[in-house]
Design a protein around this motif. Sequence first.
Motif, PDB file in Angstrom:
ATOM      1  N   LYS A   1       0.854  -1.204   0.000  1.00 18.98           N
ATOM      2  CA  LYS A   1       0.000   0.000   0.000  1.00 18.98           C
ATOM      3  C   LYS A   1       0.881   1.243   0.000  1.00 18.98           C
ATOM      4  N   HIS A   2       1.972   1.197   0.766  1.00 14.86           N
ATOM      5  CA  HIS A   2       2.861   2.352   0.850  1.00 14.86           C
ATOM      6  C   HIS A   2       3.474   2.647  -0.516  1.00 14.86           C
ATOM      7  N   ILE A   3       3.864   1.577  -1.210  1.00 14.68           N
ATOM      8  CA  ILE A   3       4.490   1.772  -2.528  1.00 14.68           C
ATOM      9  C   ILE A   3       3.488   2.445  -3.466  1.00 14.68           C
ATOM     10  N   THR A   4       2.237   1.980  -3.466  1.00 15.32           N
ATOM     11  CA  THR A   4       1.199   2.576  -4.313  1.00 15.32           C
ATOM     12  C   THR A   4       0.966   4.037  -3.917  1.00 15.32           C
ATOM     13  N   TYR A   5       0.871   4.309  -2.606  1.00 19.68           N
ATOM     14  CA  TYR A   5       0.605   5.646  -2.106  1.00 19.68           C
ATOM     15  C   TYR A   5       1.734   6.593  -2.514  1.00 19.68           C
ATOM     16  N   ASN A   6       2.930   6.079  -2.384  1.00 22.99           N
ATOM     17  CA  ASN A   6       4.107   6.869  -2.702  1.00 22.99           C
ATOM     18  C   ASN A   6       4.136   7.304  -4.159  1.00 22.99           C
TER      19      ASN A   6
ATOM     20  N   GLN B   1       9.171   9.013   6.419  1.00 17.38           N
ATOM     21  CA  GLN B   1      10.028   9.658   7.421  1.00 17.38           C
ATOM     22  C   GLN B   1      10.569   8.637   8.426  1.00 17.38           C
ATOM     23  N   ILE B   2       9.975   7.448   8.439  1.00 12.20           N
ATOM     24  CA  ILE B   2      10.368   6.460   9.447  1.00 12.20           C
ATOM     25  C   ILE B   2      11.590   5.679   8.963  1.00 12.20           C
ATOM     26  N   LYS B   3      12.603   5.688   9.790  1.00  8.54           N
ATOM     27  CA  LYS B   3      13.843   4.965   9.426  1.00  8.54           C
ATOM     28  C   LYS B   3      14.139   3.928  10.501  1.00  8.54           C
ATOM     29  N   LEU B   4      14.443   2.720  10.091  1.00 16.28           N
ATOM     30  CA  LEU B   4      14.786   1.657  11.037  1.00 16.28           C
ATOM     31  C   LEU B   4      16.184   1.128  10.718  1.00 16.28           C
ATOM     32  N   PRO B   5      16.869   0.542  11.721  1.00 19.58           N
ATOM     33  CA  PRO B   5      18.241   0.082  11.476  1.00 19.58           C
ATOM     34  C   PRO B   5      18.312  -1.179  10.602  1.00 19.58           C
ATOM     35  N   ARG B   6      19.472  -1.396   9.989  1.00 24.17           N
ATOM     36  CA  ARG B   6      19.777  -2.636   9.240  1.00 24.17           C
ATOM     37  C   ARG B   6      20.853  -3.357  10.051  1.00 24.17           C
ATOM     38  N   PRO B   7      20.467  -4.105  11.089  1.00 25.88           N
ATOM     39  CA  PRO B   7      21.472  -4.638  12.019  1.00 25.88           C
ATOM     40  C   PRO B   7      22.506  -5.541  11.353  1.00 25.88           C
ATOM     41  N   MET B   8      23.760  -5.314  11.722  1.00 24.12           N
ATOM     42  CA  MET B   8      24.932  -6.100  11.308  1.00 24.12           C
ATOM     43  C   MET B   8      25.190  -6.109   9.798  1.00 24.12           C
TER      44      MET B   8
ATOM     45  N   ASN C   1      -3.371   4.478  10.384  1.00 25.01           N
ATOM     46  CA  ASN C   1      -3.225   3.623   9.193  1.00 25.01           C
ATOM     47  C   ASN C   1      -2.022   4.006   8.341  1.00 25.01           C
ATOM     48  N   LEU C   2      -1.806   5.319   8.203  1.00 27.38           N
ATOM     49  CA  LEU C   2      -0.698   5.768   7.351  1.00 27.38           C
ATOM     50  C   LEU C   2       0.657   5.367   7.948  1.00 27.38           C
ATOM     51  N   THR C   3       0.829   5.604   9.258  1.00 27.06           N
ATOM     52  CA  THR C   3       2.135   5.286   9.857  1.00 27.06           C
ATOM     53  C   THR C   3       2.335   3.763   9.984  1.00 27.06           C
ATOM     54  N   ILE C   4       1.229   3.026  10.142  1.00 33.04           N
ATOM     55  CA  ILE C   4       1.358   1.550  10.171  1.00 33.04           C
ATOM     56  C   ILE C   4       1.874   1.066   8.807  1.00 33.04           C
ATOM     57  N   THR C   5       1.343   1.668   7.768  1.00 33.48           N
ATOM     58  CA  THR C   5       1.786   1.309   6.411  1.00 33.48           C
ATOM     59  C   THR C   5       3.256   1.694   6.214  1.00 33.48           C
ATOM     60  N   GLN C   6       3.624   2.891   6.690  1.00 29.35           N
ATOM     61  CA  GLN C   6       5.018   3.338   6.530  1.00 29.35           C
ATOM     62  C   GLN C   6       5.968   2.448   7.331  1.00 29.35           C
ATOM     63  N   LEU C   7       5.550   2.094   8.552  1.00 25.16           N
ATOM     64  CA  LEU C   7       6.382   1.214   9.378  1.00 25.16           C
ATOM     65  C   LEU C   7       6.547  -0.152   8.700  1.00 25.16           C
ATOM     66  N   SER C   8       5.463  -0.677   8.158  1.00 26.90           N
ATOM     67  CA  SER C   8       5.515  -1.985   7.487  1.00 26.90           C
ATOM     68  C   SER C   8       6.505  -1.946   6.327  1.00 26.90           C
ATOM     69  N   PHE C   9       6.429  -0.875   5.558  1.00 25.11           N
ATOM     70  CA  PHE C   9       7.327  -0.726   4.414  1.00 25.11           C
ATOM     71  C   PHE C   9       8.780  -0.750   4.883  1.00 25.11           C
TER      72      PHE C   9
END
Length: 354
Positions: A197-202, A210-217, A249-257
């Motif tokens: 959904k995020h890809i389509t929305y984008n 805006q949400i950034k998560l780490p890529r561990p190791m 809903n929007l941030t859940i989608t962004q987090l999932s992405f």
Amino acid sequence: MIILGIESSCDETACAIVKDGREILSSVVSSSKDLHTKTGGIIPEIAAREQVKCMIPVINLTMKPACAGRQCSNVTMNHIDAIAVTVGPGLIGSLLVGVETAKTIAYLTGKPLIPVNHVFAHLYANWLNVEQPPSFPAIALVVSGGHTELFLMKNHREIKWLGGTRDDAAGETFDKTARLLGLGYPGGPAIAAEAAKHITYNIKHITKNQIKLPRPMMHEETFDFSFSGLKTATLREVNKLKTISQFNNLTITQLSFEIQEAITDVLVDKTLKAAEKYKVKSILLGGGVAANLRLKEKIQFIIHNSKFIIPAFIPPPSLCTDNASYIASFAYFHNHPIPWQEIQARPDLEVEVG
Ligand code: KG4
Ligand code: ZN
């Protein structure tokens, strides 16, 4: 050689008939995953009870010669040369159902019984229904609910374990983060659907996540993985968003992405580094997470755009998630029967390779 495979390590009850390790003659899978959706994870007792309920009907259906809408075997028990069964790792209650059923069949028919390690067997989905099987040496990545393991396969017998997860497996990370986001079980497909959904929305709104998560190791030399930090970082983001009333809903989608991007970035990076280091002729993926389309897309994109043209084998989604055809295929290539009296369910079975 025709092998009847039986799989019952977790929440799937499966049976398949495979010819010469490569041709699926019949395959049936029954899953109790819908019963675990509400709880956000598997309840072992419920999974085991479903195994008991489904095992005989699933075997009967696999053996049935006349069948509409699925492949037909036209084989009877007389045509079967051996029985293969998952002995571990997995949930003890679930495993026992398949193991004891396979032992009973072996006892009654006198056919050889081949014990199978579920984790490594996942990779043999790459030998099924393909025109050209993988060439050796190969880099092989198993990514399932409980395992993230990287191997160098010199051939079917010489297998070197290169690394694995130090904490949570990739599938487990999908499942646990999906629970944090309030998405059901299994988490992998749920997160993938949200991420899409995020890809389509984008594309429509040209917004930036805006949400950034780490890529561990990811940038460490080792071929080990670690995903628990990603789960903790997700929890931190969720709590932060909740305090500012932005968990929607929007941030859940962004987090999932972002979760999907982080997990797949690490898996792709380590697998390709290993392929480059060992100068292999193929890359093999197996396990439920290999059903992730974004993972497939990234591996294919990078291979296509790099100087190393290595064929990547990624089974179709139905062969990535648990089924019995790769159990039967593994047994054909590792044909070591042992007396049924000596076969036991082994919930903590490790991948025994050189
Ligand atoms: O191999 P598998 O069916 O069972 C085990 O042996 O564990 O893998 C199950 C795991 C679950 O964690 C599930 O969330 C994940 O595979 N999975 C996926 C997808 N489909 C299943 N993860 C990401 N994307 C998917 N499309
Ligand atoms: Zn599995």
